[in-house]
Design a protein around this motif. Structure first.
Motif, short mmCIF file in Angstrom:
data_model
loop_
_atom_site.label_atom_id
_atom_site.label_comp_id
_atom_site.label_asym_id
_atom_site.label_seq_id
_atom_site.Cartn_x
_atom_site.Cartn_y
_atom_site.Cartn_z
N ILE A 162 63.46 -82.76 -26.64
CA ILE A 162 63.58 -81.35 -26.27
C ILE A 162 64.39 -80.68 -27.37
O ILE A 162 65.50 -81.11 -27.68
N LYS B 224 64.98 -76.72 -29.84
CA LYS B 224 64.60 -75.38 -30.27
C LYS B 224 64.83 -75.27 -31.78
O LYS B 224 64.95 -74.18 -32.32
N SER C 28 61.60 -75.60 -26.87
CA SER C 28 62.22 -74.61 -25.99
C SER C 28 61.89 -73.20 -26.49
O SER C 28 62.19 -72.86 -27.63
N THR D 298 62.41 -69.18 -25.50
CA THR D 298 63.22 -68.31 -24.64
C THR D 298 62.76 -66.87 -24.68
O THR D 298 62.67 -66.20 -23.64
#
Length: 362
Positions: free
Chosen positions: A166, A168, A193, A195
């Motif tokens: 996981i 970003k 990820s 957002t």
């Protein structure tokens, strides 16, 4: 002692409140003698790296709403600076603040790969997928020079140990060679990820993370290399990012994501105060409305820690969000799940120096 809320460029938290475990707490006030004026050295808090010698590297959980049992966190603290990060309170166990300290006092595990290998070789080890980045991002900025995550991948590759990642961080592109080789054996999956697609929101919400377009390009690069990749829409923040839910799913699917998941904003412990400071500073006219919606999805509280409720919320607004997400995934033609399947059957311990070889009497 902490200053009042101040927005530092490339930092998410606006204060550095003492740990909730600290024996004493202090608050600065303006005494009229310019005592709160900041030095130039304070204008951009620098990152400091600390060695974190690890006894064990694999952590385990039994939470029914977490889609994995085992995880590894190469770092404690994260200089991406995401104001909403649910891991912030863990820094208080190190006698640091969950605010700026979490972003600037970074602990890394230089012997992580050696400890990982030792645990994989332990007689009682039973292979199951392990998640990298469950707490803090394995591809945060300092990974570029430290390479702890890269070394963990190299161990997993040798042992055929399945991993889910996981992140970003666009730095994951550095490791596509290893990830692609592992993907051919069903040993790797990545959740990127996502957002917000708004670069302005991203700059204050998660200041040192990769930009939204970088993340979409990374999804494409991973997918084109044959690496199973999905998008984790997290956190969904009412009246800040929730209106982007459909477009985030659509853009991620178009970039190559095969699946998607989402998590509602969580505000446990000190994150509550840090997030409210962020709201009051960056969205003052919207702050009360945002908190009202959050409370409506958490049973009238800022946060509901109950399993089954903390990730998705409850009530009308939470149900509407869930339905919107499901329809968005259906329109985009992708799965609505937070975890991709991995193969644990290939796990093997490679020969080590000093191992006794099997005798062949044939």
């Amino acid at each position: 002692m902490t200053h009042g809320p101040v927005h530092h460029k490339s930092r998410g938290a606006l204060t550095n409140r003492a740990s909730r475990f600290s024996a004493s707490h202090a608050v600065d006030f303006d005494d009229g003698w310019a005592s709160l004026e900041q030095d130039e050295d304070d204008a951009r808090p620098a990152t400091r790296l600390h060695v974190d010698p690890a006894r064990r590297i694999i952590s385990r959980n039994n939470s029914p709403d977490v889609p994995f049992n085992a995880s590894i966190n190469p770092y404690k603290g994260c200089s991406h600076g995401c104001i909403y990060c649910f891991a912030r309170p863990t820094h208080e166990y190190l006698d640091h603040s969950a605010g700026l300290d979490f972003e600037t006092e970074i602990y890394y595990k230089p012997d992580a790969a050696a400890r990982f290998e030792a645990e994989l070789r332990a007689p009682g080890y039973r292979c199951e997928p392990i998640t990298l980045g469950a707490n803090t991002d394995p591809y945060q900025p300092d990974e570029r020079q430290l390479g702890v995550t890269r070394e963990l991948l190299e161990v997993a590759d040798r042992y055929n140990q399945p991993l889910s990642i996981i992140t970003k961080g666009a730095l994951i592109n550095r490791d596509i060679d290893l990830l692609a080789a592992m993907a051919e054996r069903g040993l790797i999956s990545v959740m990127m990820s996502m957002t917000s697609l708004d670069a302005g929101i991203k700059r204050t919400l998660e200041p040192r993370a990769a930009g939204p377009q970088q993340r979409l390009r990374t999804i494409t690069a991973l997918a084109e290399a044959g690496i199973p990749v999905g998008a984790l829409i997290a956190p969904v923040i009412p009246a800040i990012t929730d209106q982007e839910l459909e477009s985030l799913v659509e853009k991620s699917a178009a970039a190559g994501a095969a699946t998607a998941g989402y998590v509602l904003l969580r505000l446990p412990h000190s994150i509550n105060g840090l997030f409210r400071e962020w709201l009051d500073t960056h969205y003052p006219q919207r702050a009360d409305h945002v908190m009202s919606l959050i409370q409506q999805m958490h049973g009238g509280q800022d946060y509901d820690s109950r399993w089954g409720a903390r990730m998705r919320g409850t009530g009308v607004h939470a149900q509407l969000l869930r339905r919107r997400f499901e329809l968005a995934c259906k329109r985009a033609g992708i799965g609505a799940r937070r975890r991709l399947p991995l193969d644990s059957s290939r796990f093997r311990c490679p020969p080590a120096a000093g191992d006794q070889h099997t005798l062949d009497f044939g």
